[in-house]
Write a protein that holds these residues in place. Structure first.
Motif, PDB file in Angstrom:
ATOM      1  N   GLU A  42       0.890  -1.279   0.064  1.00  0.00           N
ATOM      2  CA  GLU A  42      -0.066  -0.082   0.053  1.00  0.00           C
ATOM      3  C   GLU A  42       0.962   1.236  -0.015  1.00  0.00           C
ATOM      4  OE1 GLU A  42      -3.229   0.161  -0.105  1.00  0.00           O
ATOM      5  OE2 GLU A  42      -4.132  -1.754   0.586  1.00  0.00           O
ATOM      6  N   PRO A  43       0.372   2.398  -0.469  1.00  0.00           N
ATOM      7  CA  PRO A  43       1.194   3.589  -0.820  1.00  0.00           C
ATOM      8  C   PRO A  43       1.890   4.206   0.782  1.00  0.00           C
ATOM      9  CG  PRO A  43      -0.910   3.951  -1.670  1.00  0.00           C
ATOM     10  CD  PRO A  43      -0.795   2.465  -1.377  1.00  0.00           C
ATOM     11  N   HIS A 102      -2.535  -0.822  -8.018  1.00  0.00           N
ATOM     12  CA  HIS A 102      -2.819   0.550  -8.769  1.00  0.00           C
ATOM     13  C   HIS A 102      -3.359   1.552  -7.489  1.00  0.00           C
ATOM     14  CE1 HIS A 102      -4.923   3.133 -11.781  1.00  0.00           C
ATOM     15  NE2 HIS A 102      -3.711   3.347 -11.593  1.00  0.00           N
ATOM     16  N   TYR A 103      -2.681   2.542  -7.189  1.00  0.00           N
ATOM     17  CA  TYR A 103      -2.797   3.072  -5.940  1.00  0.00           C
ATOM     18  C   TYR A 103      -4.116   3.806  -6.222  1.00  0.00           C
ATOM     19  CZ  TYR A 103       1.963   2.536  -4.857  1.00  0.00           C
ATOM     20  OH  TYR A 103       3.202   1.881  -4.855  1.00  0.00           O
ATOM     21  N   ARG A 106      -7.072   1.293  -6.105  1.00  0.00           N
ATOM     22  CA  ARG A 106      -6.840   0.151  -5.024  1.00  0.00           C
ATOM     23  C   ARG A 106      -7.203  -1.114  -5.569  1.00  0.00           C
ATOM     24  NH1 ARG A 106      -9.619   1.362   0.423  1.00  0.00           N
ATOM     25  NH2 ARG A 106      -7.657  -0.232   0.959  1.00  0.00           N
ATOM     26  N   GLN A 149       1.402   3.672 -12.760  1.00  0.00           N
ATOM     27  CA  GLN A 149       0.381   4.240 -11.821  1.00  0.00           C
ATOM     28  C   GLN A 149      -0.092   5.493 -12.580  1.00  0.00           C
ATOM     29  OE1 GLN A 149      -0.237   3.299  -8.857  1.00  0.00           O
ATOM     30  NE2 GLN A 149       1.101   1.590  -8.613  1.00  0.00           N
TER      31      GLN A 149
END
Length: 325
Positions: A42-43, A102-103, A106, A149
């Motif tokens: 997770e970022p 993929h931030y 999610r 991203q």
């Protein structure tokens, strides 16, 4: 600090060498879980995902530790699959190799050795299959995976057009050159073949500016740079030769550097030693870390930087390793 570093002398000269980091800890998997191949973070917050040998995708979040998060096949049952290392159960239970989060959406994307390319949302459970082949040729062994991203486009490797994970020994010993580098556009659902005739393609990582990919050929013992944009678009260069390069992960920040797993041989016994190398966009080796002290001769599959530490995956251990400065 220097006294805390253990010196390891290789049989050939390398550029600047970092041979150890003082603090090594283990994040143990739950009972019966084994063989994490890769990690997706997770970022923010430090939570991460990893796929293990019995087909589960686990999520780790402090202080709770690991929990079951997702799986890739509708045929998977906990009674049959949990704890199994039977390769023949792979098509039933699943076997995740590459992971990429993929931030913005999610969405967790998955390269499964048997089920192809999949995606699962933030609530987990059964993943949705996105693609099982390209240009009329079925995937045989999806391995590495990364996501742009900015655009959401996925880049991934199919290690062979002939062998699957159950016959990986033949893939490695026959110098099979039927592997491919591919992309997937989630907006159009289109799969595109970018490179063919690769020798055991494994890891893939996209650059910070999305202008190129680095791709490792595990059996071919080399690393390629594939241009996505600019005057060299859709062409590639061979930028590095190293024994058994595996997963590649982009280093955080604006500098175009990457961490790549490989093996060196310690003479005179010919002992294989797992290493991680930080390389430049041109393939120059900037740092080398020997993991002999922590893993002996056990192969590792990934070194991933996050939060100032390096997280190490191995298909042959029941933990995720963490090296901190």
């Amino acid at each position: 600090m220097a006294a805390m570093l253990s010196l390891f002398v290789f049989v050939f000269s390398l550029p600047r060498m970092v041979v150890s980091i003082p603090t090594f800890t283990k994040i143990p998997f739950p009972p019966k879980a084994f063989g994490g191949e890769s990690i997706a973070f997770e970022p923010v917050g430090g939570a991460f995902y990893t796929g293990v040998a019995d087909g589960r995708i686990l999520k780790h979040q402090a202080p709770d530790g690991f929990t079951d998060f997702a799986f890739t096949t509708p045929t998977r049952s906990k009674a049959v699959c949990d704890g199994t290392t039977n390769l023949d159960l792979g098509p039933i239970c699943g076997r995740t190799f590459g992971l990429a989060l993929h931030y913005a959406t999610r969405q967790l994307y998955i390269a499964d050795a048997y089920s192809g390319l999949l995606v699962v949302g933030p609530n987990g459970r059964l993943a949705t299959q996105l693609a099982t082949g390209a240009e009329g040729q079925a995937f045989h062994f999806l391995d590495g995976l990364d996501v742009d991203q900015g655009t959401g486009v996925l880049y991934f490797t199919d290690a062979s057009g002939v062998y699957d994970f159950r016959t990986i020994v033949k893939l490695n010993t026959t110098n099979d050159s039927t592997g491919r580098l591919l992309s997937y556009n989630p907006r159009s659902s289109q799969v595109t073949v970018l490179l063919r005739n690769l020798t055991g393609p494994a890891g893939v990582a996209i650059s910070v500016d999305s202008s190129f990919l680095l791709v490792s050929e595990f059996t071919g013992n080399r690393t390629l740079k594939y241009w996505l944009r600019g005057p060299r678009a859709n062409s590639f260069d061979i930028i590095n030769f190293q024994a058994k390069p595996d997963n590649i992960k982009r280093n955080p920040g604006l500098l175009q550097t990457f961490w790549e797993v490989a093996i060196i041989t310690r003479q005179p016994a010919g002992t294989p030693v797992p290493i991680g190398q930080r390389i430049s966009a041109f393939g120059a080796v900037l740092d080398t870390i020997s993991f002999e002290a922590q893993y002996s001769t056990t192969p590792i599959s990934e070194v991933q930087p996050f939060g100032g530490a390096l997280y190490i995956s191995s298909r042959s251990t029941d933990f995720v390793g963490v090296l901190r400065p």
